[in-house]
Design a protein around this motif. Structure first.
Motif, short mmCIF file in Angstrom:
data_model
loop_
_atom_site.label_atom_id
_atom_site.label_comp_id
_atom_site.label_asym_id
_atom_site.label_seq_id
_atom_site.Cartn_x
_atom_site.Cartn_y
_atom_site.Cartn_z
N MET A 8 -37.70 107.35 64.21
CA MET A 8 -36.97 108.43 63.59
C MET A 8 -37.97 109.30 62.83
N VAL A 9 -37.80 110.59 62.95
CA VAL A 9 -38.68 111.56 62.30
C VAL A 9 -37.79 112.61 61.65
N GLY A 10 -38.20 113.11 60.49
CA GLY A 10 -37.43 114.15 59.85
C GLY A 10 -38.14 114.76 58.67
N SER A 11 -37.56 115.80 58.11
CA SER A 11 -38.13 116.50 56.96
C SER A 11 -37.64 115.88 55.67
N LEU A 12 -38.48 115.94 54.64
CA LEU A 12 -38.08 115.54 53.30
C LEU A 12 -37.44 116.73 52.61
N LYS A 13 -36.41 116.49 51.87
CA LYS A 13 -35.70 117.56 51.17
C LYS A 13 -35.81 117.33 49.67
N PRO A 14 -35.95 118.31 48.83
CA PRO A 14 -36.31 119.67 49.18
C PRO A 14 -37.83 119.79 49.26
N GLY A 15 -38.29 120.76 49.96
CA GLY A 15 -39.71 121.05 49.97
C GLY A 15 -40.45 120.60 51.21
N PRO A 16 -41.75 120.79 51.14
CA PRO A 16 -42.57 120.50 52.30
C PRO A 16 -42.73 119.00 52.51
N GLY A 17 -43.04 118.66 53.71
CA GLY A 17 -43.30 117.25 54.01
C GLY A 17 -42.33 116.71 55.02
N GLY A 18 -42.62 115.55 55.49
CA GLY A 18 -41.76 114.91 56.47
C GLY A 18 -41.88 113.41 56.38
N SER A 19 -41.12 112.74 57.20
CA SER A 19 -41.15 111.28 57.22
C SER A 19 -41.02 110.77 58.63
N ILE A 20 -41.55 109.59 58.82
CA ILE A 20 -41.44 108.88 60.09
C ILE A 20 -41.01 107.47 59.76
N ILE A 21 -39.98 106.97 60.43
CA ILE A 21 -39.60 105.58 60.29
C ILE A 21 -40.00 104.89 61.59
N ALA A 22 -40.83 103.88 61.46
CA ALA A 22 -41.33 103.16 62.63
C ALA A 22 -40.88 101.71 62.56
#
Length: 59
Positions: free
Chosen positions: A1-15
């Motif tokens: 799963m991949v997605g953006s962090l809210k609010p603001g820049p950045g993202g996340s990946i769940i592996a």
């Protein structure tokens, strides 16, 4: 799963089902990481609860 962090820049990946070493190797091949455009912080979590559809993450 991949997605953006809210609010603001950045993202996340769940592996799941991959070693930390293999995950770090894969992430380090990302062009944005390799060109030092972004930095990466890998955090390990120990899931305690999940929706039934994600119950495989609890094993």
């Amino acid at each position: 799963m991949v997605g953006s962090l809210k609010p603001g820049p950045g993202g996340s990946i769940i592996a799941h089902g991959v070693s930390l070493e293999a995950l770090e190797n894969r992430v380090n091949k990302d062009p944005f990481v390799a060109e030092n455009i972004v930095t990466v912080e890998v955090l390990e979590i120990e899931p305690k609860k999940a929706d039934d559809r994600l119950s495989f993450l609890l094993n």
